[in-house]
Design an enzyme around this catalytic site. Structure first.
Site, mmCIF file in Angstrom:
data_model
loop_
_atom_site.group_PDB
_atom_site.id
_atom_site.type_symbol
_atom_site.label_atom_id
_atom_site.label_comp_id
_atom_site.label_asym_id
_atom_site.label_seq_id
_atom_site.Cartn_x
_atom_site.Cartn_y
_atom_site.Cartn_z
ATOM 1 N N GLU A 251 0.824 -1.212 0.000
ATOM 2 C CA GLU A 251 0.000 0.000 0.000
ATOM 3 C C GLU A 251 0.856 1.259 0.000
ATOM 4 O O GLU A 251 0.482 2.266 -0.576
ATOM 5 C CB GLU A 251 -0.939 0.013 1.217
ATOM 6 N N CYS B 5 -6.525 6.948 -6.045
ATOM 7 C CA CYS B 5 -5.854 5.693 -6.391
ATOM 8 C C CYS B 5 -6.193 5.347 -7.847
ATOM 9 O O CYS B 5 -7.062 5.982 -8.450
ATOM 10 C CB CYS B 5 -6.268 4.595 -5.424
#
Length: 157
Positions: free
Chosen positions: A28, A37
């Site tokens: 992550e 994202c």
């Protein structure tokens, strides 16, 4: 598939270990400012998305770690629920639990259910590699993540 509830009952509530936390944090990464994202979702910290808006900012990595811990309780609970309801019909090792929690964190609970339902550990380990696409295209990052999750899943305790 018929599940013997006695076999499932042996499983107790599990929580992610430091190995699992480190795997998830590695893939992550940590960003203290909200960003979009690749899926177009506002994200902050170590992949935290709940309630994140453009312009949000965290004060420290410790704050990001606290959000990650909160998120891992949620995604670990999804894995525990798969055990409780019989979708996972074998005794999970800590490594298997950690790998499935990482998978669920990244792919969501519905994909976790599809991955595990009616499968034994060896079939899950094989099929986890198939979840490596973003927007219909194979992603090198997701391929690496699935391979590491698979390696953790099959690693003996």
């Amino acid at each position: 598939m018929i599940v013997d509830k006695q076999d499932v009952a042996e499983n107790v509530e599990m929580s992610v270990s430091m190995n699992g936390v480190e795997l998830i944090a590695k893939f992550e990464g940590c960003c203290l400012e909200a960003y979009l994202c690749p899926a177009g979702v506002w994200t902050i910290g170590y992949g935290h998305t709940a309630g994140v808006r453009q312009g949000d900012r965290l004060n420290s990595k410790e704050e990001a770690k606290a959000l990650l811990a909160q998120d891992l309780k949620k995604y670990g609970a999804c894995v525990n629920e798969c055990v409780r309801c019989g979708l996972i019909a074998f005794q999970l090792t800590q490594n298997q639990f950690d790998a499935l929690t990482s998978f669920c964190f990244n792919c969501g609970s519905s994909n976790l259910q599809r991955l595990v339902e009616g499968r034994d550990a060896s079939a899950i380990a094989e099929k986890i590699l198939l979840y490596n696409k973003a927007g219909g295209r194979v992603s090198a990052g997701l391929t690496r993540r699935r391979k590491e999750e698979q390696a953790l899943f099959i690693k003996s305790a």
